[in-house]
Design a protein around this motif. Structure first.
Motif, PDB file in Angstrom:
ATOM      1  N   THR A   1       7.059  19.924   1.826  1.00 18.11           N
ATOM      2  CA  THR A   1       6.170  19.878   2.974  1.00 18.11           C
ATOM      3  C   THR A   1       4.986  18.969   2.682  1.00 18.11           C
ATOM      4  N   ALA A   2       4.097  18.863   3.641  1.00 16.53           N
ATOM      5  CA  ALA A   2       2.901  18.052   3.448  1.00 16.53           C
ATOM      6  C   ALA A   2       1.981  18.653   2.390  1.00 16.53           C
TER       7      ALA A   2
ATOM      8  N   ILE B   1      11.379   9.668  -2.114  1.00 13.58           N
ATOM      9  CA  ILE B   1      12.399   8.742  -2.619  1.00 13.58           C
ATOM     10  C   ILE B   1      12.923   7.856  -1.496  1.00 13.58           C
ATOM     11  N   ARG B   2      13.345   8.455  -0.388  1.00 16.48           N
ATOM     12  CA  ARG B   2      13.871   7.655   0.719  1.00 16.48           C
ATOM     13  C   ARG B   2      12.775   6.846   1.408  1.00 16.48           C
ATOM     14  N   GLY B   3      11.543   7.380   1.432  1.00 16.85           N
ATOM     15  CA  GLY B   3      10.442   6.635   2.027  1.00 16.85           C
ATOM     16  C   GLY B   3      10.144   5.356   1.275  1.00 16.85           C
ATOM     17  N   ALA B   4      10.146   5.435  -0.067  1.00 18.31           N
ATOM     18  CA  ALA B   4       9.919   4.234  -0.874  1.00 18.31           C
ATOM     19  C   ALA B   4      11.076   3.251  -0.730  1.00 18.31           C
TER      20      ALA B   4
ATOM     21  N   ILE C   1       0.832  -1.209   0.000  1.00 20.53           N
ATOM     22  CA  ILE C   1       0.000   0.000   0.000  1.00 20.53           C
ATOM     23  C   ILE C   1       0.863   1.254   0.000  1.00 20.53           C
ATOM     24  N   VAL C   2       2.041   1.188   0.646  1.00 19.72           N
ATOM     25  CA  VAL C   2       2.948   2.336   0.637  1.00 19.72           C
ATOM     26  C   VAL C   2       3.440   2.612  -0.779  1.00 19.72           C
ATOM     27  N   TYR C   3       3.770   1.547  -1.535  1.00 20.48           N
ATOM     28  CA  TYR C   3       4.215   1.754  -2.916  1.00 20.48           C
ATOM     29  C   TYR C   3       3.137   2.475  -3.724  1.00 20.48           C
ATOM     30  N   GLU C   4       1.889   2.042  -3.563  1.00 18.57           N
ATOM     31  CA  GLU C   4       0.806   2.679  -4.325  1.00 18.57           C
ATOM     32  C   GLU C   4       0.637   4.134  -3.908  1.00 18.57           C
TER      33      GLU C   4
ATOM     34  N   VAL D   1       4.549   9.168   8.866  1.00 18.74           N
ATOM     35  CA  VAL D   1       5.913   8.807   9.249  1.00 18.74           C
ATOM     36  C   VAL D   1       6.868   8.929   8.064  1.00 18.74           C
ATOM     37  N   LEU D   2       6.622   8.141   7.014  1.00 24.73           N
ATOM     38  CA  LEU D   2       7.586   8.045   5.924  1.00 24.73           C
ATOM     39  C   LEU D   2       7.714   9.333   5.122  1.00 24.73           C
ATOM     40  N   LEU D   3       6.584   9.861   4.642  1.00 25.21           N
ATOM     41  CA  LEU D   3       6.641  11.049   3.787  1.00 25.21           C
ATOM     42  C   LEU D   3       7.188  12.271   4.520  1.00 25.21           C
ATOM     43  N   PRO D   4       6.679  12.602   5.730  1.00 27.73           N
ATOM     44  CA  PRO D   4       7.203  13.812   6.375  1.00 27.73           C
ATOM     45  C   PRO D   4       8.642  13.705   6.850  1.00 27.73           C
ATOM     46  N   HIS D   5       9.091  12.496   7.220  1.00 29.25           N
ATOM     47  CA  HIS D   5      10.424  12.352   7.803  1.00 29.25           C
ATOM     48  C   HIS D   5      11.488  11.895   6.796  1.00 29.25           C
TER      49      HIS D   5
END
Length: 537
Positions: free
Chosen positions: A272-273, A198-201, A47-50, A190-194
């Motif tokens: 940013t968000a 690219i690094r989150g994926a 789901i994170v990939y999508e 968590v992943l997107l803001p921090h």
């Protein structure tokens, strides 16, 4: 019945042959729970990939309902295709599962970087679209292959009845959906803001590979040969190393790709968000970009800013509300009028305000730190609904928002939004709205005019030439009276561009950009968003 319980028939079942002629025993109960945990982890990654692809599509190409629908529909269709395509390999479920997870971890982990690089270095309409389509299909297909493989692994060594198979499937679905919930929450919070996209994926791909390694080490040893297990672990380790490298070098990749999109050197960047913020400088020319769209150039922003601010100032105006305009340029011009003693600046993104107070401080003369300016970090529409408006309202309301090329921004160009703005305006006050280009986007410009009028205003459109933008338009509005004429306030300071003669000519529109009678844009029918996407010429 839980994932670790078995129906009575389990113990009487005949084990299936294992590789090499032995028997493949049913997974121990504690290991079945571990396998279900792996299911949840893999679902979270899927789901994170999508979501990463959806986020990138919006950030790079504007997103929108059509793009989002195509990505979601394509992903779901790929799930089904993957489930069907994996059927011939179910006899080798263990080693196939590892192969699928390796491929999924690598493709999912590098998908964001690949899409970003493609957008920067290839034609945005073709290159990045192809990368997005291929990534969606591959990731969806691999995720779709997981469930049949995991179901086969959970049923290994069992001859189960219909009820027991239903229980197993229920446990599998529960783990799958719970993992999807975790992934759906992890991406935005968590992943997107921090970590960023690219690094989150990449980090998600690493989690995917770790989950596959745990399954291989603890669950698949009885059913694969030592050589197969060692090979699988080596491949997993190599894939993990690839993603670690991507994680470490992501800043370089992102910086190089981002700079490719801009002619001038980037001196500040924030993701940013809400948006991607880029500030560039070449010599004396400072430029601000939001999601790739130019907001101002110090070469000629005074033409835009003077034309936006001064027509809204009656000779007795003492208070002003700025909606948007977080760069501080509108506030700078208001502060040049000493009688304006109260300015409320409402900006959604605190990062824009922070850059306005630092990187862009010279351009806006430090306006946002002036005691007459009260900065509010909030959504303009939400603030208008709930704010305590000063008694009598604001004498001037200046709406300086980005062009409505997304549904989020489209709501700020709706009849409902302007009706809320009317409540904040003094009875004899004036409102001015930046409305885009009557030449480049005529439908969007005249749609804005119609929408403001639909909210109960009398309106006068006008336009000026800003070299960076071309022909640029504004709408001056007054509640329930005769249409206001743009005039210079009597105490206006010396200006570089605007004067009475320019304002008088600004209300004249040539035939090829003349008035159009259009339906208003509303929350229910955000017509202006489609105007922006299809109306360029």
């Amino acid at each position: 019945m839980t994932a670790t319980e078995h129906a009575p028939t389990d113990h009487a079942s005949t084990p299936s042959p294992a590789p090499g002629g032995g028997r493949s025993p049913e997974p121990p109960r504690r290991w079945r729970a571990l396998l279900l945990a792996a299911v949840a982890a893999c679902a979270a990654c899927g789901i994170v990939y999508e979501l990463a692809l959806l986020t990138l599509s919006t950030s790079l190409n504007g997103g929108g309902i059509v793009a989002t629908s195509l990505i979601v529909a394509g992903y779901i269709a790929a799930l089904g295709a993957g489930a069907l395509a994996i059927k011939p390999l179910l006899a080798h479920a263990a080693i196939t599962f590892i192969a699928v997870e390796v491929a999924l971890g690598i493709i999912g982990g590098v998908s964001a970087a690949a899409l970003y690089v493609a957008f920067a270095f290839l034609d945005a309409a073709d290159g990045s679209a192809w990368v997005l389509a291929v990534s969606t299909a591959l990731i969806g297909g691999l995720v779709g292959a997981e469930v049949p493989l995991l179901m086969t692994l959970l049923q290994r060594g069992r001859v189960a009845g219909a009820t027991d198979s239903g229980r197993t499937l229920a446990n599998l679905n529960a783990a799958d959906y719970l993992g999807a919930l975790v992934g759906g929450l992890a991406w935005p919070f968590v992943l997107l803001p921090h970590l960023g996209m690219i690094r989150g994926a990449a980090a998600t791909g690493m989690v995917n590979l770790v989950a596959a390694a745990i399954v291989a080490i603890f669950l698949l040893r009885p059913v694969v040969s030592p050589h197969q297990l060692l090979t699988a672990l080596c491949v997993l380790l190599a894939a993990f190393g690839l993603l670690v490298t991507l994680l470490v070098r992501s800043r370089d990749i992102e910086t190089t790709s981002r700079q490719q999109l801009y002619d001038d050197p980037i001196i500040a960047y924030r993701h940013t968000a809400y948006q991607e913020i880029v500030v560039t400088r070449r010599g004396d020319d400072l430029r601000l970009y939001l999601d790739g769209g130019l907001q101002f150039s110090t070469r000629d922003e005074y033409r835009y800013t003077e034309s936006l601010v001064y027509p809204a100032l009656r000779d007795d105006a003492r208070s002003a509300l700025i909606l948007g305009g977080g760069d501080g340029l509108a506030a700078r011009e208001l502060l040049r009028t000493p009688r304006i003693d109260t300015i409320v600046q409402v900006e959604l993104d605190s990062a824009v305000i922070e850059l306005a107070r630092t990187t862009m401080r010279t351009a806006n003369s430090g306006s946002l730190d002036n005691p007459r300016v009260h900065v509010v970090i909030d959504d303009a529409m939400g603030w208008l609904r709930h704010a305590q408006i000063p008694s009598g309202g604001f004498d001037a309301v200046i709406v300086d928002l980005p062009d409505p090329d997304t549904l989020v921004l489209g709501r700020l160009y709706s009849t409902e939004f302007y009706a809320l703005a009317a409540r904040a305006l003094a009875a004899d006050g004036l409102m001015v709205v930046q409305a885009g280009s009557p030449f480049s986007t005529p439908m969007a410009f005249w749609r804005t005019v119609s929408t403001i009028a639909d909210a109960g205003f009398s309106v006068t459109p006008y336009h000026v030439h800003v070299p960076t933008f071309g022909d640029w338009g504004f709408v001056l509005a007054r509640r329930g009276k005769a249409a206001p004429m743009p005039v210079m306030p009597a105490d206006a300071p010396p200006l570089r561009f605007l004067n009475p003669q320019v304002l008088e000519a600004a209300t004249v529109f040539a035939g090829d950009i003349g008035p159009r009678a259009l339906e208003p844009s509303t929350l229910e029918h955000p017509r202006i968003v489609e105007d922006m996407r299809t109306g360029y010429r």
